[in-house]
Scaffold this motif. Sequence first.
Motif, PDB file in Angstrom:
ATOM      1  N   ASN A 289       0.831  -1.212   0.000  1.00 53.53           N
ATOM      2  CA  ASN A 289       0.000   0.000   0.000  1.00 53.53           C
ATOM      3  C   ASN A 289       0.859   1.253   0.000  1.00 53.53           C
ATOM      4  N   TRP A 290       1.945   1.202   0.763  1.00 53.79           N
ATOM      5  CA  TRP A 290       2.870   2.336   0.837  1.00 53.79           C
ATOM      6  C   TRP A 290       3.477   2.607  -0.527  1.00 53.79           C
ATOM      7  N   GLN A 291       3.927   1.516  -1.194  1.00 59.05           N
ATOM      8  CA  GLN A 291       4.536   1.664  -2.524  1.00 59.05           C
ATOM      9  C   GLN A 291       3.539   2.232  -3.535  1.00 59.05           C
ATOM     10  N   LYS A 292       2.317   1.707  -3.532  1.00 57.27           N
ATOM     11  CA  LYS A 292       1.306   2.190  -4.481  1.00 57.27           C
ATOM     12  C   LYS A 292       0.978   3.657  -4.235  1.00 57.27           C
ATOM     13  N   ASP A 293       0.894   4.023  -2.952  1.00 50.41           N
ATOM     14  CA  ASP A 293       0.580   5.404  -2.612  1.00 50.41           C
ATOM     15  C   ASP A 293       1.668   6.347  -3.128  1.00 50.41           C
ATOM     16  N   LEU A 294       2.947   5.978  -2.901  1.00 47.78           N
ATOM     17  CA  LEU A 294       4.038   6.826  -3.369  1.00 47.78           C
ATOM     18  C   LEU A 294       4.142   6.828  -4.887  1.00 47.78           C
ATOM     19  N   SER A 295       3.913   5.664  -5.522  1.00 46.47           N
ATOM     20  CA  SER A 295       3.964   5.602  -6.984  1.00 46.47           C
ATOM     21  C   SER A 295       2.907   6.500  -7.606  1.00 46.47           C
ATOM     22  N   ASN A 296       1.711   6.474  -7.052  1.00 48.30           N
ATOM     23  CA  ASN A 296       0.638   7.322  -7.569  1.00 48.30           C
ATOM     24  C   ASN A 296       0.933   8.794  -7.315  1.00 48.30           C
ATOM     25  N   ARG A 297       1.478   9.077  -6.136  1.00 42.53           N
ATOM     26  CA  ARG A 297       1.705  10.467  -5.752  1.00 42.53           C
ATOM     27  C   ARG A 297       2.820  11.114  -6.567  1.00 42.53           C
ATOM     28  N   PHE A 298       3.890  10.337  -6.874  1.00 41.26           N
ATOM     29  CA  PHE A 298       5.032  10.908  -7.564  1.00 41.26           C
ATOM     30  C   PHE A 298       5.149  10.443  -9.013  1.00 41.26           C
ATOM     31  N   SER A 299       4.136   9.686  -9.485  1.00 39.32           N
ATOM     32  CA  SER A 299       4.085   9.229 -10.889  1.00 39.32           C
ATOM     33  C   SER A 299       5.352   8.469 -11.276  1.00 39.32           C
ATOM     34  N   VAL A 300       5.774   7.569 -10.389  1.00 40.03           N
ATOM     35  CA  VAL A 300       6.950   6.745 -10.623  1.00 40.03           C
ATOM     36  C   VAL A 300       6.589   5.298 -10.290  1.00 40.03           C
ATOM     37  N   PRO A 301       6.918   4.338 -11.162  1.00 39.16           N
ATOM     38  CA  PRO A 301       6.651   2.939 -10.804  1.00 39.16           C
ATOM     39  C   PRO A 301       7.489   2.520  -9.614  1.00 39.16           C
ATOM     40  N   GLY A 302       7.154   1.408  -9.030  1.00 30.95           N
ATOM     41  CA  GLY A 302       7.887   0.941  -7.865  1.00 30.95           C
ATOM     42  C   GLY A 302       7.688  -0.530  -7.642  1.00 30.95           C
ATOM     43  N   ARG A 303       8.220  -1.016  -6.555  1.00 27.98           N
ATOM     44  CA  ARG A 303       8.098  -2.425  -6.216  1.00 27.98           C
ATOM     45  C   ARG A 303       8.320  -2.603  -4.718  1.00 27.98           C
ATOM     46  N   VAL A 304       7.937  -3.787  -4.218  1.00 27.72           N
ATOM     47  CA  VAL A 304       8.233  -4.196  -2.849  1.00 27.72           C
ATOM     48  C   VAL A 304       9.137  -5.414  -2.941  1.00 27.72           C
ATOM     49  N   SER A 305      10.293  -5.345  -2.313  1.00 27.62           N
ATOM     50  CA  SER A 305      11.270  -6.423  -2.363  1.00 27.62           C
ATOM     51  C   SER A 305      11.448  -7.008  -0.966  1.00 27.62           C
ATOM     52  N   ALA A 306      11.236  -8.314  -0.851  1.00 21.87           N
ATOM     53  CA  ALA A 306      11.334  -8.980   0.450  1.00 21.87           C
ATOM     54  C   ALA A 306      12.791  -9.247   0.799  1.00 21.87           C
ATOM     55  N   GLN A 314      10.576   0.408  -2.768  1.00 23.03           N
ATOM     56  CA  GLN A 314      11.507   1.035  -3.690  1.00 23.03           C
ATOM     57  C   GLN A 314      10.752   1.635  -4.869  1.00 23.03           C
ATOM     58  N   LEU A 315      11.256   2.742  -5.375  1.00 20.27           N
ATOM     59  CA  LEU A 315      10.680   3.416  -6.534  1.00 20.27           C
ATOM     60  C   LEU A 315      11.695   3.391  -7.667  1.00 20.27           C
ATOM     61  N   GLY A 316      11.198   3.185  -8.887  1.00 25.18           N
ATOM     62  CA  GLY A 316      12.057   3.097 -10.048  1.00 25.18           C
ATOM     63  C   GLY A 316      11.575   1.967 -10.945  1.00 25.18           C
ATOM     64  N   PRO A 317      12.453   1.408 -11.800  1.00 24.31           N
ATOM     65  CA  PRO A 317      13.906   1.566 -11.816  1.00 24.31           C
ATOM     66  C   PRO A 317      14.368   2.723 -12.693  1.00 24.31           C
ATOM     67  N   PHE A 318      15.654   3.094 -12.496  1.00 28.97           N
ATOM     68  CA  PHE A 318      16.329   4.071 -13.328  1.00 28.97           C
ATOM     69  C   PHE A 318      17.549   3.392 -13.950  1.00 28.97           C
ATOM     70  N   GLN A 319      17.878   3.771 -15.168  1.00 29.49           N
ATOM     71  CA  GLN A 319      18.962   3.110 -15.877  1.00 29.49           C
ATOM     72  C   GLN A 319      20.333   3.488 -15.338  1.00 29.49           C
ATOM     73  N   SER A 320      20.426   4.611 -14.612  1.00 31.84           N
ATOM     74  CA  SER A 320      21.703   5.037 -14.055  1.00 31.84           C
ATOM     75  C   SER A 320      21.454   5.879 -12.811  1.00 31.84           C
ATOM     76  N   ARG A 321      22.490   6.028 -12.020  1.00 28.70           N
ATOM     77  CA  ARG A 321      22.382   6.879 -10.840  1.00 28.70           C
ATOM     78  C   ARG A 321      22.122   8.332 -11.243  1.00 28.70           C
ATOM     79  N   GLN A 322      22.736   8.738 -12.367  1.00 28.43           N
ATOM     80  CA  GLN A 322      22.533  10.101 -12.843  1.00 28.43           C
ATOM     81  C   GLN A 322      21.075  10.343 -13.223  1.00 28.43           C
ATOM     82  N   GLN A 323      20.443   9.329 -13.841  1.00 32.14           N
ATOM     83  CA  GLN A 323      19.039   9.475 -14.200  1.00 32.14           C
ATOM     84  C   GLN A 323      18.174   9.597 -12.950  1.00 32.14           C
ATOM     85  N   ALA A 324      18.486   8.802 -11.925  1.00 34.56           N
ATOM     86  CA  ALA A 324      17.727   8.877 -10.673  1.00 34.56           C
ATOM     87  C   ALA A 324      17.898  10.238 -10.024  1.00 34.56           C
TER      88      ALA A 324
END
Length: 346
Positions: A289-306, A314-324
């Motif tokens: 729920n936390w991930q979905k809320d942040l993804s919707n709020r900041f328009s960035v995909p994300g995931r939950v990793s166990a 986590q939010l992303g992915p980004f192809q490079s640190r510079q892109q992030a």
Amino acid sequence: MRKLWCIIGMMGLALSACTTQQKTQPSTQAQPAYTGPVVEISGAEPRYEPYNPGNMQDYEVNGKRYSIVKNPQNFSQTGLAAWYDSESSGNSRTANGEPFDAYALAAAHPTLPLPSYVRVTNLSNGRQLVVRVNDRGPYTPGRIIDLTRAAADRLNISNNTKVRVDFIQVAPDGTLTGPGTVGTVVAKQSFALPPRPDLSVTGASGDSGAALSSGNGATMVGNSGAAVPAATGSRAGANGALLSADGGAVDQGGAGAQSAGQQTTAPLAATGRFMVQVGAIGDAQRAANWQKDLSNRFSVPGRVSANGNLFRVQLGPFQSRQQAQAQALVQRLQSEAQQQAFITAL
């Protein structure tokens, strides 16, 4: 002679009274410095913020008057705590004028200046956390603080849990003082990543028909003809990442989607992809729920990793640190959601 003795007696009484009065004055000696053990605790990172003048006035609720603590530098309080995940008034904003966020490490207090920082200790299990006070309440007798859902989860708080609240004074230069700093130091969150599996394909000669094992038999054919693992209900994102049906990035375990005309059997780490990690909690559903809320709020995909009993958001992915960094997501999370975050490599 009697007159002389009366004068002497009166002078003695006066001196006695002066001596007694001096003994009852508070001591001006500095308290001895704390020399005990110091432990690291997590939570919101205290930073200097001027008090909101609109919340520094005394007020009245339900016939009871509340006086704002004008000088809270030595403020400590013990009482009951509870958690809340919505504004009781139905308003989506806190008393400090910020959007209410149940997943921020924040709290409501009836009399402390806004915004401010406190250390909260669950007296039943010893857990400690720093939270940012940005709201008013609670107004229930015996209750001294209301915590957001995220903060309550970290402290394992249920309704009416006994806690101690210790104020943290933040100077303009960032120096921290006050009872909330005694014996503890605030550390930024850092969660170790699990070892990456070896997903290199053995026996592949580099031809376009090579397939990567998915572990569950499901595959997805890329533009080059090579197959990569797919998850049920997943789709390809614009940047080549696999996205789940709800928009979250699927943890592919190291196999990246391939772009047209490219072939690779290298693990995901070699592609240099990065995520912005927000935090971790011990409840999978709340993490989702936390991930979905942040993804919707900041328009960035994300995931939950166990990771064991922790579920990393986590939010992303980004192809490079510079892109992030170019997305300024870490700064936006801190300024708009009061949520600490950091960039991590997959």
